[in-house]
Design an enzyme around this catalytic site. Sequence first.
Site, PDB file in Angstrom:
ATOM      1  N   HIS A 195      73.860  35.026  47.515  1.00 34.92           N
ATOM      2  CA  HIS A 195      73.726  35.788  46.275  1.00 34.92           C
ATOM      3  C   HIS A 195      72.932  37.080  46.490  1.00 34.92           C
ATOM      4  CE1 HIS A 195      75.515  32.518  43.992  1.00 34.92           C
ATOM      5  NE2 HIS A 195      74.784  31.697  44.735  1.00 34.92           N
ATOM      6  N   LYS A 198      51.563  34.242  54.538  1.00 38.65           N
ATOM      7  CA  LYS A 198      50.603  34.311  55.641  1.00 38.65           C
ATOM      8  C   LYS A 198      50.965  35.428  56.614  1.00 38.65           C
ATOM      9  CE  LYS A 198      47.656  31.550  54.450  1.00 38.65           C
ATOM     10  NZ  LYS A 198      47.980  32.125  53.163  1.00 38.65           N
ATOM     11  N   TRP A 210      35.014  45.807  47.959  1.00 35.49           N
ATOM     12  CA  TRP A 210      36.467  45.844  47.883  1.00 35.49           C
ATOM     13  C   TRP A 210      36.792  46.825  46.771  1.00 35.49           C
ATOM     14  CZ3 TRP A 210      40.299  44.612  44.233  1.00 35.49           C
ATOM     15  CH2 TRP A 210      41.602  44.525  44.752  1.00 35.49           C
ATOM     16  N   ASN A 213      29.470  43.454  41.255  1.00 37.26           N
ATOM     17  CA  ASN A 213      30.769  42.833  41.532  1.00 37.26           C
ATOM     18  C   ASN A 213      31.452  42.606  40.203  1.00 37.26           C
ATOM     19  OD1 ASN A 213      32.949  41.375  42.603  1.00 37.26           O
ATOM     20  ND2 ASN A 213      31.851  39.444  42.398  1.00 37.26           N
ATOM     21  N   GLY A 214      32.680  43.121  40.068  1.00 40.12           N
ATOM     22  CA  GLY A 214      33.407  42.971  38.824  1.00 40.12           C
ATOM     23  C   GLY A 214      33.997  44.291  38.388  1.00 40.12           C
ATOM     24  N   LYS A 238      38.761  37.825  49.880  1.00 42.43           N
ATOM     25  CA  LYS A 238      38.930  36.377  49.775  1.00 42.43           C
ATOM     26  C   LYS A 238      38.952  35.879  48.331  1.00 42.43           C
ATOM     27  CE  LYS A 238      39.009  32.205  51.580  1.00 42.43           C
ATOM     28  NZ  LYS A 238      40.184  31.761  52.332  1.00 42.43           N
ATOM     29  N   GLU A 259      50.380  38.881  55.066  1.00 42.60           N
ATOM     30  CA  GLU A 259      48.950  39.112  54.825  1.00 42.60           C
ATOM     31  C   GLU A 259      48.248  39.686  56.043  1.00 42.60           C
ATOM     32  OE1 GLU A 259      46.592  36.174  51.877  1.00 42.60           O
ATOM     33  OE2 GLU A 259      47.681  35.146  53.450  1.00 42.60           O
ATOM     34  N   CYS A 284      33.796  41.898  45.445  1.00 43.66           N
ATOM     35  CA  CYS A 284      32.781  42.458  46.332  1.00 43.66           C
ATOM     36  C   CYS A 284      31.729  41.394  46.631  1.00 43.66           C
ATOM     37  CB  CYS A 284      32.125  43.673  45.686  1.00 43.66           C
ATOM     38  SG  CYS A 284      33.295  44.955  45.209  1.00 43.66           S
ATOM     39  N   GLU A 300      54.835  30.072  51.457  1.00 44.38           N
ATOM     40  CA  GLU A 300      53.474  30.155  51.997  1.00 44.38           C
ATOM     41  C   GLU A 300      53.488  30.750  53.395  1.00 44.38           C
ATOM     42  OE1 GLU A 300      49.360  29.811  52.662  1.00 44.38           O
ATOM     43  OE2 GLU A 300      50.638  30.120  50.902  1.00 44.38           O
ATOM     44  N   ARG A 334      34.673  39.102  51.424  1.00 45.73           N
ATOM     45  CA  ARG A 334      34.871  39.445  50.020  1.00 45.73           C
ATOM     46  C   ARG A 334      35.267  40.904  49.827  1.00 45.73           C
ATOM     47  NH1 ARG A 334      32.849  35.553  46.614  1.00 45.73           N
ATOM     48  NH2 ARG A 334      32.792  37.059  44.922  1.00 45.73           N
TER      49      ARG A 334
END
Length: 610
Positions: free
Chosen positions: A506, A487, A74, A100-101, A605, A490, A2, A483, A27
């Site tokens: 496979h 992206k 968040w 935050n946490g 983020k 996301e 957050c 990567e 955030r």
Amino acid sequence: MCGIIGYIGDKQTQEILTTGLGKLEYRGYDSVGIAINDGEAINVTKAEGRLENLASKLSDKPLNGTVGIGHTRWATHGRPSDENSHPHTDETTDFAVVHNGIIENYQDIKQELIENGVTFQSQTDSEVVAHLLSRLYDGDMISTIQKVIDKLEGAYALGIVSKYEPNKLFAVRQASPLIVGVGEGENFISSDIPAVLEHTRDVIILEDSEIAVLSKEGVSLLDMETANPIERDVFKVDWDMEQAEKNGYDHFMLKEIFEQPTALQNTMTGRIDQDSQMVEFPELDWSEAKVNEWNKIYIVACGTAYHAGLIGKHVLEELTRIPVAVEVASEFRYRRPIIDEQTLVITVSQSGETADTLAALRQSQKMGAEVVGITNVVGSSIAREADNVILTMAGPEIAVASTKAYTTQVLSLYLMGVYAAQKKGQITEEYRKELLESLLKTPGQIEESLEHIKGIRWYAESIKDAQSVFFLGRGLDHAVALEGSLKLKEISYIHSEAYAAGELKHGTLALIEEGTPVIALATQNEVYDKMIANIEEVRARGAKVMGVTTEGNMDIYHYVDETCYIPATNNLFAPLLSVVPLQLISYYTSLALGNDVDKPRNLAKSVTVE
């Protein structure tokens, strides 16, 4: 994860808080709120959703006062809602708190408070802090905060205002990032520097187990346990405000993609001696004896940084011949890794505050390893706690989907590989010069690639309705495929997976059907022919393939439906170039779908919780 903002001074606080929250929305953006002490009472306004929802409420009923705190959330405990938004207050609104946490023992505290007659308004863990402040208040805010902290387990950055001390703002840090902005006649708290840059460039980085007491006249730091004063140097931020703004781009992500040549150049500056054509790392200063002591290397990271680590593994093993393992930090910390004094651990984190990576750093140090941190943030926990730190020079990265932070992490690992090989005597002068000459050309080659994006945009728009997209590659190309796939998922929300192309037979081929988009990377000369064979395998099942390869591999057009060429470079450095079109594909696909590119759903983020 957050975002916290706080202000105390002579100015009206509402606009300062809401503007700062706008800089912190990366955030978290599930809900948002502010609390302002007008000298007589604490008034709170909060709203589910984005900042504009709060702004709408405040336009009808603004809050007055010169001391306040704000929060953008968040969600962890409790769904996004007005009730679960911060700030939280006690029942009489004598205290307001932003957090935050995660308070790990909040259920026990909450049950005890309920048994003592407290009524809760939210499902969050954070609300217990406000009620504890009320229950434990003894006439002195510092001793009260100490009593509250003594009951908390977990990670927390707290901003606190109180009716009893209306001319002060209190902040607490324990395992969650928090900074203090030092102004003239005004002071600030924030989760990140960009939120205060408009007002001051003088910043104090709070460390764990510290309390900050802010008034408009000044800032004092106290030890959390003893309340003894702490002296701390003020850090002067050298970013330009423009670096934290969009600067004419539609989105931060697009701006940050285009900033990669500059970010890479800045990361190389001072680390490659043009005269001797050697890598120099004053921040490492390794001896030949030290490098030769290491019998294994771990690279520990999460998400995009983990993908950078996969490239680092290839490079470090190739150049130093030391075995390298790449570990997901959230798994690494909960097992018994084999670490001793002959182990080098490299932790990679854009923010320098990633909770799992930071825990892995501390665990490794306790077991005797030397730890190098690679991070983009000066003064972050990883930057302070690692034995040595390599700062990537990406500048502030605001978009949730990382681009320039990723490529500067990859570059830092390249430079570290060459540096370690020099010290170990494992690389010839001729090969070292060849590598560095190639590396120095990379920023210009990316600039060249960014001039030709129309075809990439067309391709991105053509896959926007796909149910699934697959990325294939071998060796370093596989790491880049991972990567690129991350992206895309996301920010477009399209199901996407990346596979080592040799694994197709496979199981993966069962997922390929008529029209399935496949993005195949073929930049590695030693497996180019093998990759062409894998492309033919998916096309035989109806896949529509875009091939990404280096200039010179002109024959690929016989085997794919679309082609994207990157400038020719040393195979080792192709990932810095091949990832750029994948970033752009993700961006333009998300744009075509009408998504919020910079703020994808459910993500934030800086991952400062486990």
